[in-house]
Design a protein around this motif. Structure first.
Motif, mmCIF file in Angstrom:
data_model
loop_
_atom_site.group_PDB
_atom_site.id
_atom_site.type_symbol
_atom_site.label_atom_id
_atom_site.label_comp_id
_atom_site.label_asym_id
_atom_site.label_seq_id
_atom_site.Cartn_x
_atom_site.Cartn_y
_atom_site.Cartn_z
ATOM 1 N N ALA A 192 77.086 46.639 -26.626
ATOM 2 C CA ALA A 192 75.748 46.724 -27.234
ATOM 3 C C ALA A 192 74.873 45.573 -26.758
ATOM 4 O O ALA A 192 75.365 44.552 -26.271
ATOM 5 C CB ALA A 192 75.870 46.698 -28.761
ATOM 6 N N ALA A 193 73.584 45.763 -26.909
ATOM 7 C CA ALA A 193 72.598 44.725 -26.598
ATOM 8 C C ALA A 193 71.559 44.727 -27.708
ATOM 9 O O ALA A 193 71.138 45.787 -28.184
ATOM 10 C CB ALA A 193 71.941 44.980 -25.247
ATOM 11 N N VAL A 194 71.141 43.532 -28.130
ATOM 12 C CA VAL A 194 70.204 43.395 -29.243
ATOM 13 C C VAL A 194 69.125 42.386 -28.879
ATOM 14 O O VAL A 194 69.414 41.315 -28.341
ATOM 15 C CB VAL A 194 70.923 42.930 -30.534
ATOM 16 C CG1 VAL A 194 69.931 42.747 -31.665
ATOM 17 C CG2 VAL A 194 72.007 43.927 -30.928
ATOM 18 N N ASN A 195 67.885 42.739 -29.170
ATOM 19 C CA ASN A 195 66.752 41.836 -28.955
ATOM 20 C C ASN A 195 65.718 42.142 -30.039
ATOM 21 O O ASN A 195 65.066 43.187 -30.001
ATOM 22 C CB ASN A 195 66.144 42.043 -27.568
ATOM 23 C CG ASN A 195 64.986 41.109 -27.287
ATOM 24 O OD1 ASN A 195 64.586 40.308 -28.132
ATOM 25 N ND2 ASN A 195 64.422 41.220 -26.083
ATOM 26 N N PRO A 221 67.870 39.040 -24.041
ATOM 27 C CA PRO A 221 69.055 38.276 -24.448
ATOM 28 C C PRO A 221 70.030 39.138 -25.242
ATOM 29 O O PRO A 221 69.749 40.282 -25.564
ATOM 30 C CB PRO A 221 68.447 37.197 -25.345
ATOM 31 C CG PRO A 221 67.274 37.896 -25.989
ATOM 32 C CD PRO A 221 66.731 38.831 -24.939
ATOM 33 N N TYR A 222 71.153 38.536 -25.593
ATOM 34 C CA TYR A 222 72.145 39.127 -26.488
ATOM 35 C C TYR A 222 72.691 40.469 -26.002
ATOM 36 O O TYR A 222 72.753 41.436 -26.737
ATOM 37 C CB TYR A 222 71.573 39.274 -27.902
ATOM 38 C CG TYR A 222 70.967 38.013 -28.438
ATOM 39 C CD1 TYR A 222 71.717 36.842 -28.519
ATOM 40 C CD2 TYR A 222 69.627 37.958 -28.815
ATOM 41 C CE1 TYR A 222 71.148 35.664 -28.986
ATOM 42 C CE2 TYR A 222 69.059 36.785 -29.285
ATOM 43 C CZ TYR A 222 69.831 35.642 -29.357
ATOM 44 O OH TYR A 222 69.269 34.477 -29.812
ATOM 45 N N GLY A 223 73.038 40.521 -24.727
ATOM 46 C CA GLY A 223 73.729 41.684 -24.196
ATOM 47 C C GLY A 223 75.226 41.440 -24.233
ATOM 48 O O GLY A 223 75.700 40.351 -24.552
ATOM 49 N N GLY A 224 76.002 42.459 -23.918
ATOM 50 C CA GLY A 224 77.444 42.306 -23.853
ATOM 51 C C GLY A 224 78.131 42.166 -25.191
ATOM 52 O O GLY A 224 79.234 41.621 -25.270
ATOM 53 N N LEU A 225 77.515 42.644 -26.266
ATOM 54 C CA LEU A 225 78.124 42.584 -27.588
ATOM 55 C C LEU A 225 79.082 43.752 -27.789
ATOM 56 O O LEU A 225 79.067 44.720 -27.033
ATOM 57 C CB LEU A 225 77.038 42.623 -28.670
ATOM 58 C CG LEU A 225 75.959 41.534 -28.601
ATOM 59 C CD1 LEU A 225 74.885 41.825 -29.628
ATOM 60 C CD2 LEU A 225 76.570 40.158 -28.814
ATOM 61 N N ASP A 226 79.913 43.665 -28.824
ATOM 62 C CA ASP A 226 80.752 44.797 -29.192
ATOM 63 C C ASP A 226 79.863 45.981 -29.558
ATOM 64 O O ASP A 226 78.800 45.804 -30.182
ATOM 65 C CB ASP A 226 81.642 44.427 -30.382
ATOM 66 C CG ASP A 226 82.585 45.561 -30.761
ATOM 67 O OD1 ASP A 226 83.691 45.618 -30.211
ATOM 68 O OD2 ASP A 226 82.196 46.397 -31.602
#
Length: 241
Positions: A192-195, A221-226
């Motif tokens: 997942a990715a969150v911005n 930012p905040y890519g590569g999340l579960d």
């Protein structure tokens, strides 16, 4: 228009830990249709439920065909050549019912035009350009979003969290105005990715074209999340694509 429930499951071992299951939920006019879902993990119960949904979908739309679905389990360690070899092998195993017109497979999750052609080629059936049914699903989602916006202030930006950023979401984002809608979170089978400030349409479409499901690991930012991180994203609308 008579629709007969059959609830037929046809399982095929494709070797190397790969397998396929066709579930024909119903028959109408001696035929059925439904997409092919490709994943590293899929089970009979899930495919059967999807096939049942196709029966309901066609009945509601008044289309004279039964509902069916295929689930193909392919190991993530397969390279592209091996992957398409398994798809052709599935088509070969399913040739009798495909050639008889009992079941017509279509595109679904991780099964686009190339994958569908490989399946039909394995069955010995030449096809032209397949219909991209994900576009019509995207149009339905767009209609729902526009109806939602009618209830909001004209200058309000609607934030979106999208689970499963695939072909449907790709069409959808391509059609939406950035002034009205903003994607603040998305997921694929790769993560997942969150911005909270939102991703631009250009960044999303370019990343998906270049990286496919791995786009989430290339967005900042905040890519590569579960991938389950998408369920905690604060957004006006959650879209399970």
């Amino acid at each position: 228009m008579q629709r007969t429930l059959v609830n037929l499951t046809i399982s095929t071992d494709l070797g190397d830990g790969c397998s396929a299951e066709i579930v024909i939920d119903s028959i109408c006019n001696n035929t059925s249709s439904g997409g092919v879902r490709v994943a590293s993990s899929i089970n009979t119960a899930e495919v059967a439920k999807l096939a049942q949904e196709m029966s309901l979908k066609y009945a509601f739309s008044g289309l004279p065909r039964g509902g069916a679905k295929t689930g193909i389990k392919l190991q993530s360690t397969l390279n592209e050549e091996e992957r398409f070899q398994k798809l052709r092998l599935f088509g070969q195993s399913a040739a009798p019912i495909l050639q008889a017109g009992i079941y017509y497979p279509g595109m679904d999750m991780n099964c686009g035009p190339k994958e569908l052609r490989a399946i039909y080629a394995g069955a010995g059936i030449p096809i032209g350009p397949p219909t991209d049914t994900s576009l019509f699903t995207a149009l339905s989602a767009e209609a729902a979003l526009q109806a939602y916006r009618k209830q909001r202030k004209p200058d309000a930006v609607t934030t979106l969290a999208i689970e499963g950023f695939g072909s449907v979401a790709n069409h959808l984002i391509g059609r939406l105005s950035e002034k009205e809608f903003r994607v603040v979170g998305l997921s694929t089978i790769e993560g997942a990715a969150v911005n909270k400030d939102g991703y631009s349409k250009t960044a999303l479409l370019s990343a998906r074209q270049a990286h496919g499901n791995d786009l989430v690991n290339h967005l900042l930012p905040y890519g590569g999340l579960d991938k389950n991180a998408i369920f905690g994203v604060e957004a006006d609308v959650f879209i399970p694509s």
